[in-house]
Write a protein that holds these residues in place. Sequence first.
Motif, PDB file in Angstrom:
ATOM      1  N   GLY A 114       0.814  -1.211   0.000  1.00 43.60           N
ATOM      2  CA  GLY A 114       0.000   0.000   0.000  1.00 43.60           C
ATOM      3  C   GLY A 114       0.847   1.260   0.000  1.00 43.60           C
ATOM      4  N   PHE A 115       1.878   1.293   0.847  1.00 44.42           N
ATOM      5  CA  PHE A 115       2.769   2.446   0.869  1.00 44.42           C
ATOM      6  C   PHE A 115       3.525   2.592  -0.447  1.00 44.42           C
ATOM      7  CE2 PHE A 115       2.341   2.896   5.507  1.00 44.42           C
ATOM      8  CZ  PHE A 115       2.399   4.272   5.619  1.00 44.42           C
ATOM      9  N   MET A 116       3.909   1.466  -1.038  1.00 46.67           N
ATOM     10  CA  MET A 116       4.630   1.537  -2.308  1.00 46.67           C
ATOM     11  C   MET A 116       3.737   2.105  -3.404  1.00 46.67           C
ATOM     12  SD  MET A 116       6.921  -1.970  -2.416  1.00 46.67           S
ATOM     13  CE  MET A 116       7.838  -1.468  -3.879  1.00 46.67           C
ATOM     14  N   CYS A 117       2.475   1.700  -3.435  1.00 46.56           N
ATOM     15  CA  CYS A 117       1.556   2.183  -4.468  1.00 46.56           C
ATOM     16  C   CYS A 117       1.331   3.687  -4.357  1.00 46.56           C
ATOM     17  CB  CYS A 117       0.223   1.442  -4.382  1.00 46.56           C
ATOM     18  SG  CYS A 117       0.296  -0.281  -4.916  1.00 46.56           S
ATOM     19  N   CYS A 118       1.088   4.172  -3.132  1.00 45.88           N
ATOM     20  CA  CYS A 118       0.837   5.602  -2.982  1.00 45.88           C
ATOM     21  C   CYS A 118       2.106   6.409  -3.241  1.00 45.88           C
ATOM     22  CB  CYS A 118       0.256   5.916  -1.604  1.00 45.88           C
ATOM     23  SG  CYS A 118       1.409   5.793  -0.228  1.00 45.88           S
ATOM     24  N   THR A 119       3.280   5.857  -2.897  1.00 44.50           N
ATOM     25  CA  THR A 119       4.537   6.556  -3.163  1.00 44.50           C
ATOM     26  C   THR A 119       4.807   6.635  -4.655  1.00 44.50           C
ATOM     27  OG1 THR A 119       5.430   5.736  -1.060  1.00 44.50           O
ATOM     28  CG2 THR A 119       7.001   6.618  -2.642  1.00 44.50           C
ATOM     29  N   VAL A 120       4.548   5.545  -5.376  1.00 44.11           N
ATOM     30  CA  VAL A 120       4.719   5.552  -6.830  1.00 44.11           C
ATOM     31  C   VAL A 120       3.810   6.594  -7.465  1.00 44.11           C
ATOM     32  CG1 VAL A 120       4.238   4.221  -8.923  1.00 44.11           C
ATOM     33  CG2 VAL A 120       5.551   3.191  -7.077  1.00 44.11           C
ATOM     34  N   PHE A 121       2.564   6.648  -7.027  1.00 42.16           N
ATOM     35  CA  PHE A 121       1.616   7.601  -7.608  1.00 42.16           C
ATOM     36  C   PHE A 121       2.054   9.045  -7.364  1.00 42.16           C
ATOM     37  CE2 PHE A 121      -2.175  10.294  -7.237  1.00 42.16           C
ATOM     38  CZ  PHE A 121      -2.704  10.136  -8.503  1.00 42.16           C
ATOM     39  N   SER A 123       5.076  10.124  -6.669  1.00 33.59           N
ATOM     40  CA  SER A 123       6.368  10.400  -7.297  1.00 33.59           C
ATOM     41  C   SER A 123       6.246  10.617  -8.797  1.00 33.59           C
ATOM     42  CB  SER A 123       7.329   9.242  -7.021  1.00 33.59           C
ATOM     43  OG  SER A 123       8.625   9.540  -7.459  1.00 33.59           O
ATOM     44  N   MET A 124       5.127  10.226  -9.387  1.00 33.96           N
ATOM     45  CA  MET A 124       4.900  10.503 -10.799  1.00 33.96           C
ATOM     46  C   MET A 124       4.831  12.004 -11.059  1.00 33.96           C
ATOM     47  SD  MET A 124       1.984   7.638 -11.609  1.00 33.96           S
ATOM     48  CE  MET A 124       1.468   8.447 -13.130  1.00 33.96           C
ATOM     49  N   TRP A 125       4.367  12.770 -10.066  1.00 30.61           N
ATOM     50  CA  TRP A 125       4.097  14.189 -10.277  1.00 30.61           C
ATOM     51  C   TRP A 125       4.999  15.075  -9.434  1.00 30.61           C
ATOM     52  CZ3 TRP A 125       1.185  13.440 -14.246  1.00 30.61           C
ATOM     53  CH2 TRP A 125       0.345  12.321 -14.287  1.00 30.61           C
ATOM     54  N   LEU A 126       5.451  14.571  -8.301  1.00 30.49           N
ATOM     55  CA  LEU A 126       6.352  15.333  -7.432  1.00 30.49           C
ATOM     56  C   LEU A 126       7.758  14.762  -7.574  1.00 30.49           C
ATOM     57  CD1 LEU A 126       4.092  15.384  -4.240  1.00 30.49           C
ATOM     58  CD2 LEU A 126       4.061  16.973  -6.167  1.00 30.49           C
ATOM     59  N   SER A 127       8.746  15.479  -7.082  1.00 29.38           N
ATOM     60  CA  SER A 127      10.104  14.967  -7.133  1.00 29.38           C
ATOM     61  C   SER A 127      10.245  13.762  -6.206  1.00 29.38           C
ATOM     62  CB  SER A 127      11.104  16.056  -6.725  1.00 29.38           C
ATOM     63  OG  SER A 127      11.031  16.303  -5.335  1.00 29.38           O
ATOM     64  N   ASN A 128      11.181  12.884  -6.523  1.00 29.33           N
ATOM     65  CA  ASN A 128      11.401  11.694  -5.697  1.00 29.33           C
ATOM     66  C   ASN A 128      11.751  12.078  -4.266  1.00 29.33           C
ATOM     67  OD1 ASN A 128      11.098  10.519  -8.179  1.00 29.33           O
ATOM     68  ND2 ASN A 128      13.182   9.732  -8.328  1.00 29.33           N
ATOM     69  N   THR A 129      12.547  13.121  -4.116  1.00 27.31           N
ATOM     70  CA  THR A 129      12.953  13.562  -2.778  1.00 27.31           C
ATOM     71  C   THR A 129      11.761  14.075  -1.989  1.00 27.31           C
ATOM     72  OG1 THR A 129      15.115  14.175  -3.688  1.00 27.31           O
ATOM     73  CG2 THR A 129      14.543  15.058  -1.529  1.00 27.31           C
ATOM     74  N   SER A 130      10.948  14.929  -2.608  1.00 28.43           N
ATOM     75  CA  SER A 130       9.772  15.475  -1.916  1.00 28.43           C
ATOM     76  C   SER A 130       8.803  14.368  -1.529  1.00 28.43           C
ATOM     77  CB  SER A 130       9.069  16.500  -2.801  1.00 28.43           C
ATOM     78  OG  SER A 130       9.913  17.589  -3.081  1.00 28.43           O
ATOM     79  N   ALA A 251      10.140   2.764  -4.234  1.00 30.10           N
ATOM     80  CA  ALA A 251       8.894   3.131  -4.917  1.00 30.10           C
ATOM     81  C   ALA A 251       8.977   4.555  -5.466  1.00 30.10           C
ATOM     82  CB  ALA A 251       7.713   3.000  -3.954  1.00 30.10           C
ATOM     83  N   ALA A 252       9.647   5.457  -4.737  1.00 29.87           N
ATOM     84  CA  ALA A 252       9.815   6.824  -5.238  1.00 29.87           C
ATOM     85  C   ALA A 252      10.640   6.827  -6.520  1.00 29.87           C
ATOM     86  CB  ALA A 252      10.486   7.694  -4.176  1.00 29.87           C
ATOM     87  N   THR A 253      11.671   5.997  -6.557  1.00 24.19           N
ATOM     88  CA  THR A 253      12.484   5.877  -7.770  1.00 24.19           C
ATOM     89  C   THR A 253      11.663   5.320  -8.928  1.00 24.19           C
ATOM     90  OG1 THR A 253      14.525   5.578  -6.502  1.00 24.19           O
ATOM     91  CG2 THR A 253      14.510   4.765  -8.765  1.00 24.19           C
ATOM     92  N   ILE A 254      10.865   4.291  -8.662  1.00 26.06           N
ATOM     93  CA  ILE A 254      10.043   3.676  -9.711  1.00 26.06           C
ATOM     94  C   ILE A 254       9.010   4.666 -10.229  1.00 26.06           C
ATOM     95  CG2 ILE A 254       8.341   1.864 -10.163  1.00 26.06           C
ATOM     96  CD1 ILE A 254       9.873   0.132  -8.108  1.00 26.06           C
ATOM     97  N   GLY A 255       8.366   5.396  -9.324  1.00 30.27           N
ATOM     98  CA  GLY A 255       7.363   6.365  -9.751  1.00 30.27           C
ATOM     99  C   GLY A 255       7.942   7.479 -10.599  1.00 30.27           C
ATOM    100  N   GLY A 256       9.181   7.871 -10.307  1.00 32.67           N
ATOM    101  CA  GLY A 256       9.808   8.928 -11.093  1.00 32.67           C
ATOM    102  C   GLY A 256      10.074   8.550 -12.533  1.00 32.67           C
ATOM    103  N   LEU A 257      10.075   7.237 -12.824  1.00 28.26           N
ATOM    104  CA  LEU A 257      10.310   6.793 -14.201  1.00 28.26           C
ATOM    105  C   LEU A 257       9.103   7.011 -15.102  1.00 28.26           C
ATOM    106  CD1 LEU A 257      11.973   3.306 -13.488  1.00 28.26           C
ATOM    107  CD2 LEU A 257      13.157   5.456 -13.968  1.00 28.26           C
ATOM    108  N   ILE A 258       7.906   7.114 -14.528  1.00 27.62           N
ATOM    109  CA  ILE A 258       6.686   7.000 -15.326  1.00 27.62           C
ATOM    110  C   ILE A 258       6.434   8.224 -16.186  1.00 27.62           C
ATOM    111  CG2 ILE A 258       4.196   6.659 -15.201  1.00 27.62           C
ATOM    112  CD1 ILE A 258       4.600   5.087 -12.665  1.00 27.62           C
ATOM    113  N   THR A 259       6.656   9.418 -15.652  1.00 27.94           N
ATOM    114  CA  THR A 259       6.352  10.636 -16.403  1.00 27.94           C
ATOM    115  C   THR A 259       7.629  11.373 -16.770  1.00 27.94           C
ATOM    116  OG1 THR A 259       6.114  11.943 -14.362  1.00 27.94           O
ATOM    117  CG2 THR A 259       4.133  10.907 -15.240  1.00 27.94           C
ATOM    118  N   ILE A 260       7.542  12.179 -17.798  1.00 24.13           N
ATOM    119  CA  ILE A 260       8.698  12.928 -18.274  1.00 24.13           C
ATOM    120  C   ILE A 260       9.125  13.965 -17.249  1.00 24.13           C
ATOM    121  CG2 ILE A 260       7.620  14.882 -19.456  1.00 24.13           C
ATOM    122  CD1 ILE A 260      10.237  12.564 -21.038  1.00 24.13           C
TER     123      ILE A 260
END
Length: 606
Positions: A114-121, A123-130, A251-260
């Motif tokens: 659950g935490f991984m899913c919300c972090t991926v989502f 991180s798609m729009w915010l920076s991985n660090t934030s 998960a933050a790293t994975i989410g950052g891959l999804i969007t430009i």
Amino acid sequence: MGILKNLIKNLNQFLSVNSIIEACCAYVLIVTAVYWVSEAVPLGAAALVPAFLYPLFGVLKSSEVAAEYCKDTTLLLMGVICLAASIEKWNLHKRIALRMVMIAGAKPGMLVLGFMCCTVFLSMWLSNTSTTAMVMPIAEAVLQQLISTGVADTQEDSETVEATEDGCLSGMTSPSLPAVNKKASKTSLGQLSLKETNGHLPSVSRHTHYTQGPNQGLSFSEVRKGGKNSRYPTKRDHMICKCLSLSITYAATIGGLITITGTSTNLIFAEQFNNRYPDAKVINFGTWFIFSFPIAIIMLLLTWVWLHFLFLGCNFRETCSLSKKRKTRREMLSERKIHEEYIKLGPISYPEVVTGVFFILMTLLWFTREPGFVPGWTSLFEKKGYRTDATVSVLLGFLLFLIPARRPFSRAPRTPAGDSSAERDPDPMAPMITWKDFQNLMPWEIVILVGGGYALAAGCKVSGLSVWIGRQLEPMSGLPPWMVTLLACLLVSAVTEFASNPATLTVFLPILSALSETLQINPLHTLIPATMCVSFGVMLPVGNPPNAIVFSYGHVQISDMVKAGFGVNLIGVLVVMLAIMTWGVPLFNLTEYPDWAIARNFTGSL
């Protein structure tokens, strides 16, 4: 100045380049790369080196170098940061995270997922660090609840185990193991001496014995760890803390891959690619998302399985069950804690609704600008090529400074939780975000760093250094394209463990572009996988800022990060290679050497 000229002359002879201008450009590239890798000065300061060395050496005019430091992607990033500031200010990210965790439940396996899913989502729009900085405090509160309730109910924990675990439980009474103080295990939480350690988790001052099961401490025969300074009631609790903490940074790293716009390296690639190949209209928000979203889903599931196996064992039925009958007392208390945190947010507010609408609108406009399979909304305009993703981003970001945060015709706005600045501002026409909100989130160092990369690329192009580099790579022409891509991925993912991701990619992109042109393969075949693999610096705390944030909480050691990160790194490289060899082929037409690359070769040779 004479020493510098001699150094350039020696470099010219060493590299056997054709002209002094190429040697000057190589010198600037090497100096900047050394500063980036060593971090002797801040990354943003090192990115300014081309701004004064190129004009001094006569590679580029000062005005030409300055133009490279502000590109279309800079405006794209500014618009996204405006939306991110609104999301953070009005706690929309917290509402999303808590709601997704409530759906997942408090079973360890499902909690991590659950935490991984919300972090991926996020991180798609915010920076991985934030994203990591936002989610980790929520995860820490859940971990505190798990551990504090686990001090008093270890025996109750064992009562929920199915009959298949009875054989394991019987081992507690084995004469070869220390006896367990059953009376101590029933002691109430109030009788224990708890004190905060490092501001994160309570330390349990207690002498007890424990037995260790065969599966990394996850057997329910285990009770408490001994030692006065133990932070965790059981080894199982420690393993849960490790698993959940590392899952968030991965998960933050994975989410950052999804969007430009998900991470700065994606932006660096997009801008450098579009600058080098202006006739290639293949990289936009839609095509990148179509290619990277399946990668992220596969990586998310495989990473979750890997972390579960590494820290929680293979008993997925026990740690992932959604049945209420199998829930322990502390799992129910943890769910109650999460629900209480969600209730504190109150009903969804007007600013949250506006932010959510802008979020959806920005995504839809990005997708439908030039989807490729149907005409996009840009076809409604007479002049083509004037509108980009940055146009949408800046427009909606600007509107957030205009739209009032108070609902029309309402008497009092709702202040975001913990936002004292909003309490001090009685202005009924206060906007959704202020310039201060934007300024607090805008990563100006990344903007200058990206600009420095553009300047280096421009110098390599003008001086002819990129062509020279391509000639030196001709011996690799006998390798198949997939082998070249795999070698590039492995090299980039190894270097980025010790150097910053943006600096690593900025150095390697011109080299890989020249290599692709020399070998007559589609440049996207090597550039896209390398761009994704540069984010896989997950084995060390210095690999990227999310790693450092998670490491600072004290749940994991470097050995844990190396062990878990190696598996994640391997998973990432394999999944990216699978993608570029399968659905990436028809999406980017990778089987042919494109016309836009041929045109680039022709103009570069003039």
